[in-house]
Scaffold this motif. Structure first.
Motif, PDB file in Angstrom:
ATOM      1  N   THR A   1      10.291   5.574  -1.888  1.00 32.39           N
ATOM      2  CA  THR A   1       8.973   5.239  -1.753  1.00 32.39           C
ATOM      3  C   THR A   1       7.878   6.572  -1.708  1.00 32.39           C
ATOM      4  O   THR A   1       8.173   7.264  -0.823  1.00 32.39           O
ATOM      5  CB  THR A   1       9.024   4.388  -0.496  1.00 32.39           C
ATOM      6  N   LYS A   2       6.732   6.301  -2.546  1.00 34.14           N
ATOM      7  CA  LYS A   2       5.915   7.626  -2.650  1.00 34.14           C
ATOM      8  C   LYS A   2       4.575   7.161  -1.782  1.00 34.14           C
ATOM      9  O   LYS A   2       3.858   8.110  -1.422  1.00 34.14           O
ATOM     10  CB  LYS A   2       5.659   7.910  -3.926  1.00 34.14           C
ATOM     11  N   ALA A   3       4.179   5.875  -1.930  1.00 27.75           N
ATOM     12  CA  ALA A   3       2.950   5.626  -1.318  1.00 27.75           C
ATOM     13  C   ALA A   3       2.840   3.906  -0.847  1.00 27.75           C
ATOM     14  O   ALA A   3       3.865   3.358  -1.590  1.00 27.75           O
ATOM     15  CB  ALA A   3       1.732   5.767  -2.261  1.00 27.75           C
ATOM     16  N   VAL A   4       2.126   3.651   0.091  1.00 28.95           N
ATOM     17  CA  VAL A   4       2.158   2.226   0.310  1.00 28.95           C
ATOM     18  C   VAL A   4       0.591   2.011   0.791  1.00 28.95           C
ATOM     19  O   VAL A   4       0.028   2.809   1.363  1.00 28.95           O
ATOM     20  CB  VAL A   4       2.770   1.729   1.705  1.00 28.95           C
ATOM     21  N   GLU A   5       0.013   0.936   0.170  1.00 27.22           N
ATOM     22  CA  GLU A   5      -0.973   0.333   0.575  1.00 27.22           C
ATOM     23  C   GLU A   5      -1.321  -1.100   0.753  1.00 27.22           C
ATOM     24  O   GLU A   5      -0.808  -1.633  -0.175  1.00 27.22           O
ATOM     25  CB  GLU A   5      -2.287   0.912  -0.588  1.00 27.22           C
TER      26      GLU A   5
END
Length: 728
Positions: A387-391
């Motif tokens: 996982t590199k980013a979450v929004e």
């Protein structure tokens, strides 16, 4: 058609694009996006993907990264051909394709119908470096993107996706850009000499273990009405490179919270008074991420000072530190298992404020602000995608998770939040075989933007799932079968070999831990090389630019071994009779990169790079030099020089990662997906094309008619096409 009066058929301006030479010329001179927008404006079917002009428009927008800054028109012609030949709807509609292509070229073979995802709206390609950060303005009227190494922030206009403004920050390495909630300011975090590092570096400390240098970042604030800098501040010094500060705006757009090693500094942008600190005490060693909710609550994800069990090893305790009012004391929430403290660890609060998302490369966890245990936690194996980013979406109902395999495919997963704590997968998107690290929702939730090596991709967040074919991660070491009907490649991720049919490439078939075809035995080869290096007294291993990893090559029959050191000529070791000799009469002009023997081992091809001009605020011009050597006499037979300007807005910069040599041709593949073809006798460039993803290895088939190229996108089978009637 009989009985139809052609004079009554309305004229469609898109018919001009049916001539392939005209299409190539327009893409080369105007760029793919301008041509695509012209099709939409002029053609009746220009926005309908089921029609030839509409599908052509979508191809130009979604594959713009392959068509920007080409070497020449011939490269555009080859890249377009490789895109269109697998899409009969458009290819059959065009005319004069073969006449516009170079007589000798490489053409990428693939499945008849390559899987397309029409949810991909377009690709923005303004940056010459990977896109590290994406941020929408609060009103959705502007999009800010940060290039990792091109020292600029670009502002895009979503109405026509033109680059409205470029903010150049000379000599800087930028990390992130963040809009203030009122949209009147943009904060940029990065590093430059404007706020120099502290401490001294010992030149004799090769590894940097004894020097004590504390690195200082900077925060710059720009007025979005004039785009002038209005404030700047350095961050606290930080020892080592393990992470960077993080920033976020207060809801009233007056204060920036800067997450440092020991706490959070509140910087009032318009005031000269000393910035106050929020210090969580001795429990925190580093602030990993910040989130300042619209209700005034400031949340920090921090790396704790204590260790906790975490699988096979202990890991730093992870703390959720919340300030319901930053003027009051903090509240702690401890995660019993901890979260790996890498640079992609983060926290995002749902817009409604009632739920938190904490993520690390291992997965996503949901929790309530007042609870110490996760409501739901996603766990994956270490070898799975990271996982590199979450929004969160603006309405808080959907969570977008960006996953990435190292040097492999990137994937977006949309999680739908239900009434309970268990989310469900709403949609999946395969981004591309590229490193992708940035993610952002548009304020209207109608677009989802991702940033990575190839630029910014804009997606419609709709339900669906793409069909991925071929390899899902990088592969290396192409080995052809003796008859040239198959090629085997090695996957470092699973430590297995796979076999692909050369004539009809389809799904790769696993072949086990050993290569199924004869190839140089690595252990026997290493023993010969070690013996040769011991005998070669005129080569000092420790003065080589790359140490034990200096560029080298072994002849196909293992009779000769070539080695290139720093500042010295190429040395040939005789692995059969012993002895060494050098190629050429003078010192090299640059640094050696690649060496490769011809199939008969009578010649050697070398590649090196030399820097012609490098000015601090000017152009960085490089020269790529290909040289053909006679192995017996050590003389130079041919030389080809290719210049690259790093500041060029019209030509792409790429470096060869691997050389492949047949009896008549030379091919090299680059880190930007370039595939170049040269004549072996003269080294004259013949043509270029591009593929998706970085390429790291190449090998000609035994008959020299097919090239196997490996890298991030798996394996590509590339045909050598020679039109004898047009040669010469």
């Amino acid at each position: 058609m009989p009985g139809v009066d052609d004079s009554e058929t309305p004229y469609d301006p898109a018919d001009r694009l049916r001539d392939y030479a005209t299409l190539v010329d327009r893409v080369f001179t105007q760029g793919p996006q301008a041509v695509a927008d012209g099709i939409a404006d002029q053609s009746r079917a220009g926005t309908d993907p089921s029609s030839p002009p509409g599908y052509l428009r979508w191809l130009l927008l979604s594959h713009a990264h392959l068509l920007v800054r080409p070497q020449d028109r011939a490269e555009v012609a080859c890249v377009l051909h490789d895109l269109l030949v697998r899409r009969p709807l458009v290819f059959a509609w065009l005319t004069g394709v073969e006449r516009a292509l170079p007589p000798e070229r490489l053409t990428i073979r693939g499945p008849e119908n390559a899987p397309d995802d029409l949810r991909l709206v377009r690709v923005l390609t303004g940056h010459r470096a990977p896109v590290r950060s994406i941020a929408w303005s609060p009103d959705g009227e502007q999009l800010a993107t940060v290039g990792a190494y091109d020292s600029c922030v670009r502002i895009w206009d979503p109405r026509d996706w033109s680059s409205r403004r470029r903010i150049d920050i000379t000599g800087a390495s930028l990390d992130v850009a963040v809009w203030s909630p009122d949209g009147r300011r943009l904060a940029v975090l990065g590093r430059s000499d404007r706020f120099p590092d502290l401490g001294e570096h010992d030149e004799g400390d090769v590894h940097g273990w004894e020097s004590r240098v504390e690195h200082v970042h900077m925060v710059l604030v720009y007025d979005t009405a004039t785009w002038k800098e209005i404030a700047a501040t350095p961050t606290a010094p930080r020892l080592g490179f393990g992470g960077r500060p993080v920033i976020t705006w207060s809801p009233d757009s007056r204060t920036i919270a800067v997450g440092e090693d020991i706490g959070v500094r509140l910087w009032a942008v318009d005031e000269d008074e000393r910035s106050p600190w929020l210090l969580p005490g001795g429990k925190v060693r580093q602030i990993l991420d910040l989130d300042w909710n619209s209700d005034g609550t400031l949340t920090a994800l921090a790396r704790g000072s204590e260790q906790v069990p975490g699988g096979a090893h202990t890991m730093p305790e992870s703390l959720l530190v919340t300030w319901p009012d930053p003027c009051l004391g903090p509240e702690y929430r401890v995660w019993a298992r901890g979260v790996p403290w890498d640079t992609v660890t983060g926290v995002r609060r749902n817009p409604d404020g009632h739920r938190l998302c904490v993520f690390s490369r291992r997965g996503v966890a949901l929790c309530e602000p007042d609870a110490e245990r996760p409501l739901w936690q996603e766990e994956r194996a270490f070898a799975d995608a990271w996982t590199k980013a979450v929004e969160w979406s603006p309405d808080g109902r959907t969570l977008a998770e960006l996953r990435s395999r190292h040097q492999g495919w990137a994937e977006i997963v949309l999680w739908q939040m239900g009434p309970d704590a268990q989310p469900s997968v709403l949609a999946r998107f395969d981004c591309a075989p590229e490193e992708t690290t940035a993610l952002a929702w548009s304020p209207g939730a109608d677009l989802l933007a991702t940033g990575g090596d190839n630029g910014v991709r804009l997606w419609r967040p709709e339900a669906g799932q793409t069909r991925r074919s071929g390899f899902e991660t990088r592969v290396t070491t192409p080995v052809w079968s003796p008859d040239g009907s198959q090629v085997a490649v090695f996957s470092p991720a699973v430590e297995e070999w796979f076999v692909v049919q050369a004539r009809e490439p389809a799904e790769p078939l696993p072949a086990g831990p050993e290569c199924p075809f004869p190839h140089l035995d690595p252990q026997a080869q290493e023993e010969l090389i070690d013996a040769a290096r011991q005998e070669g007294r005129d080569f000092d291993l420790y003065t080589s630019m790359y140490g034990p990893h200096a560029p080298d090559a072994v002849s196909p029959g293992q009779e000769l071994y070539a080695l290139a050191g720093r500042g010295s000529r190429i040395i040939l070791f005789d692995l059969v009779d012993g002895g060494t000799r050098q190629l050429g009469a003078g010192r090299p002009e640059g640094r050696w990169m690649l060496l490769r023997f011809t199939p008969d081992a009578d010649r050697l091809v070398s590649f090196h790079v030399r820097t012609l001009t490098r000015e601090r605020d000017g152009d960085w011009v490089e020269e790529l030099v290909l040289t053909l050597w006679d192995v017996t006499t050590g003389t130079q037979l041919a030389c080809e020089r290719m210049q690259q300007n790093w500041a060029s807005q019209t030509r792409r910069v790429d470096h060869p990662r691997a050389l492949a040599v047949s009896r008549t041709h030379l091919a090299w593949c680059g880190g930007d997906g370039t595939l170049a073809l040269h004549d072996l006798e003269t080294l004259e460039p013949l043509s270029r094309t591009r593929t998706i993803g970085a390429t790291t290895g190449a090998e000609f088939s035994p008959d020299g008619t097919t090239l196997a190229v490996v890298g991030e996108g798996g394996v590509r089978l590339v045909d050598l096409v020679e039109d004898e009637s047009r040669k010469g």
